[in-house]
Scaffold this motif. Structure first.
Motif, PDB file in Angstrom:
ATOM      1  N   ALA A  46       0.816  -1.215   0.000  1.00 57.15           N
ATOM      2  CA  ALA A  46       0.000   0.000   0.000  1.00 57.15           C
ATOM      3  C   ALA A  46       0.846   1.260   0.000  1.00 57.15           C
ATOM      4  O   ALA A  46       0.410   2.311  -0.486  1.00 57.15           O
ATOM      5  CB  ALA A  46      -0.938   0.003   1.205  1.00 57.15           C
ATOM      6  N   ALA A  47       2.064   1.175   0.551  1.00 63.10           N
ATOM      7  CA  ALA A  47       2.955   2.338   0.596  1.00 63.10           C
ATOM      8  C   ALA A  47       3.983   2.302  -0.519  1.00 63.10           C
ATOM      9  O   ALA A  47       4.592   3.331  -0.824  1.00 63.10           O
ATOM     10  CB  ALA A  47       3.667   2.402   1.946  1.00 63.10           C
ATOM     11  N   GLY A  48       4.174   1.134  -1.135  1.00 64.01           N
ATOM     12  CA  GLY A  48       5.178   0.988  -2.181  1.00 64.01           C
ATOM     13  C   GLY A  48       4.576   1.080  -3.562  1.00 64.01           C
ATOM     14  O   GLY A  48       4.177   2.145  -4.012  1.00 64.01           O
ATOM     15  N   TYR A  49       4.490  -0.064  -4.237  1.00 59.93           N
ATOM     16  CA  TYR A  49       4.042  -0.069  -5.621  1.00 59.93           C
ATOM     17  C   TYR A  49       2.577   0.342  -5.784  1.00 59.93           C
ATOM     18  O   TYR A  49       2.201   0.871  -6.833  1.00 59.93           O
ATOM     19  CB  TYR A  49       4.240  -1.456  -6.229  1.00 59.93           C
ATOM     20  N   ALA A  61      -0.340  12.180  -8.482  1.00 57.38           N
ATOM     21  CA  ALA A  61       1.051  12.611  -8.642  1.00 57.38           C
ATOM     22  C   ALA A  61       1.660  13.019  -7.307  1.00 57.38           C
ATOM     23  O   ALA A  61       2.803  12.664  -6.995  1.00 57.38           O
ATOM     24  CB  ALA A  61       1.128  13.769  -9.636  1.00 57.38           C
ATOM     25  N   ASN A  62       0.903  13.743  -6.491  1.00 56.84           N
ATOM     26  CA  ASN A  62       1.423  14.194  -5.192  1.00 56.84           C
ATOM     27  C   ASN A  62       1.552  13.042  -4.203  1.00 56.84           C
ATOM     28  O   ASN A  62       2.464  13.028  -3.373  1.00 56.84           O
ATOM     29  CB  ASN A  62       0.506  15.279  -4.613  1.00 56.84           C
ATOM     30  N   MET A  63       0.660  12.054  -4.276  1.00 54.03           N
ATOM     31  CA  MET A  63       0.733  10.916  -3.377  1.00 54.03           C
ATOM     32  C   MET A  63       1.881   9.980  -3.744  1.00 54.03           C
ATOM     33  O   MET A  63       2.501   9.368  -2.877  1.00 54.03           O
ATOM     34  CB  MET A  63      -0.590  10.138  -3.394  1.00 54.03           C
ATOM     35  N   GLN A  64       2.176   9.871  -5.044  1.00 49.20           N
ATOM     36  CA  GLN A  64       3.148   8.877  -5.493  1.00 49.20           C
ATOM     37  C   GLN A  64       4.563   9.413  -5.645  1.00 49.20           C
ATOM     38  O   GLN A  64       5.502   8.629  -5.759  1.00 49.20           O
ATOM     39  CB  GLN A  64       2.704   8.285  -6.831  1.00 49.20           C
ATOM     40  N   ALA A  65       4.743  10.722  -5.664  1.00 48.22           N
ATOM     41  CA  ALA A  65       6.065  11.288  -5.967  1.00 48.22           C
ATOM     42  C   ALA A  65       7.084  11.034  -4.862  1.00 48.22           C
ATOM     43  O   ALA A  65       8.280  10.920  -5.125  1.00 48.22           O
ATOM     44  CB  ALA A  65       5.947  12.787  -6.224  1.00 48.22           C
ATOM     45  N   GLN A  66       6.612  10.939  -3.615  1.00 51.87           N
ATOM     46  CA  GLN A  66       7.516  10.777  -2.482  1.00 51.87           C
ATOM     47  C   GLN A  66       7.672   9.306  -2.102  1.00 51.87           C
ATOM     48  O   GLN A  66       6.754   8.503  -2.285  1.00 51.87           O
ATOM     49  CB  GLN A  66       6.998  11.561  -1.270  1.00 51.87           C
ATOM     50  N   VAL A  67       8.827   8.977  -1.562  1.00 49.88           N
ATOM     51  CA  VAL A  67       9.092   7.625  -1.066  1.00 49.88           C
ATOM     52  C   VAL A  67       9.529   7.738   0.387  1.00 49.88           C
ATOM     53  O   VAL A  67      10.411   8.539   0.729  1.00 49.88           O
ATOM     54  CB  VAL A  67      10.197   6.928  -1.873  1.00 49.88           C
ATOM     55  N   GLY A  68       8.911   6.928   1.254  1.00 51.41           N
ATOM     56  CA  GLY A  68       9.239   6.990   2.668  1.00 51.41           C
ATOM     57  C   GLY A  68       8.444   8.070   3.382  1.00 51.41           C
ATOM     58  O   GLY A  68       7.578   8.735   2.797  1.00 51.41           O
TER      59      GLY A  68
END
Length: 306
Positions: free
Chosen positions: A179-182, A245-252
């Protein structure tokens, strides 16, 4: 020859002929289903060249969605980063574009045929293409959310130092839970794809007929109808694309839900639709090029094989 022997051979011949006929019909239906996937894949593959050409436009839109900057500032950022980084993240959309058309058109046609057989006049016939498109959009979201996630991470310049390559991005997302990764932002992607596909396939036929009545050629009618519909769909669902785009652009970091992310996005745009739709005009340009060409090629192939 005794009558009972004659009747036995006659029934055997008729049964064999019936079975052969059923096998031939089954093979024919299989080929018809396969053609929809093939035509969708070819039309999308041929439209990948425009996708590659307009990728800087897409990346400019992405920067506007993430950083809430005017178009000239987004272009300035990309210019300063240089041509090498300009096409960073182009591989996922090119691959996704080809596979997307294969599944979207093929699944929609498959679902539509099943609905025609099973609806039994419960659902109006003219509503079936939209319903089949809705189902195809859901499946499309399940398959392609990871592609979009990787693409958005690669396009965010803030990730360049920590995640310099495609391999590093894939390994980093693999380490996260799904849910937080791919599958980050799966719900808004599913909503956007399902509604977009439903509107596209529901309106494509009527709009194409209306345009053709103006005396245009079939290819021109398909191109214009695809352009007009995709433009309308893109603008209607553009806020969902900005949210994704805003939800997926960041990692961690802290993983917030869809409602919390929307509240933050709306606040960051100062509760202004004009700021939320920043970059929307470039979406129109991209839609005109890609979906117009895809629709024209697909309809042309379908008419030739039909």
């Amino acid at each position: 020859m005794p009558d009972w022997i004659y009747l036995f051979f006659l029934r055997s011949t008729m049964a064999g002929s019936s079975e052969s006929k059923q096998e031939a019909e089954g093979y024919g239906n299989l080929m018809v289903h396969f053609q929809s996937y093939l035509h969708g894949g070819i039309s999308s593959l041929l439209s990948t060249l425009p996708t590659f050409i307009v990728f800087p436009v897409y990346k400019t839109v992405f920067r506007q969605q993430i950083h809430n900057t005017p178009v000239h500032k987004a272009v300035g950022q990309l210019y300063r980063e240089g041509p090498v980084k300009l096409y960073r993240g182009v591989a996922p959309p090119l691959l996704m574009r080809t596979l997307n058309g294969t599944l979207l058109f093929g699944l929609q046609d498959t679902l539509l045929r099943q609905l025609y057989l099973s609806s039994q006049n419960i659902i109006p016939t003219n509503a079936l293409p939209a319903l089949a498109g809705f189902g195809a959009g859901i499946i499309e979201a399940v398959v392609f959310t990871p592609f979009e996630r990787v693409q958005n991470v690669l396009q965010n310049s803030q990730n360049d130092s920590r995640l310099p390559s495609l391999k590093s991005v894939l390994l980093r997302l693999k380490a996260e839970r799904m849910a937080a990764g791919y599958y980050r932002a799966f719900l808004p992607i599913a909503a956007r794809n399902a509604l977009g596909s439903s509107l596209y396939f529901g309106l494509k036929g009527p709009v194409c007929v209306a345009v053709a009545e103006q005396g245009l050629s079939p290819i021109a009618s398909s191109f214009i109808s695809g352009t007009v519909i995709s433009m309308a769909v893109s603008l209607t669902l553009y806020p969902l694309s900005v949210l994704v785009a805003n939800m997926q652009a960041q990692v961690g970091g802290e993983v917030k839900g869809v409602t919390a992310c929307w509240a933050l996005l709306w606040k960051s745009r100062h509760r202004s639709l004009a700021l939320l739709y920043r970059g929307g005009s470039l979406v129109i340009l991209r839609s005109c090029i890609t979906w117009g060409i895809t629709t024209a090629i697909y309809d042309s192939q379908k008419k030739r094989s039909g």
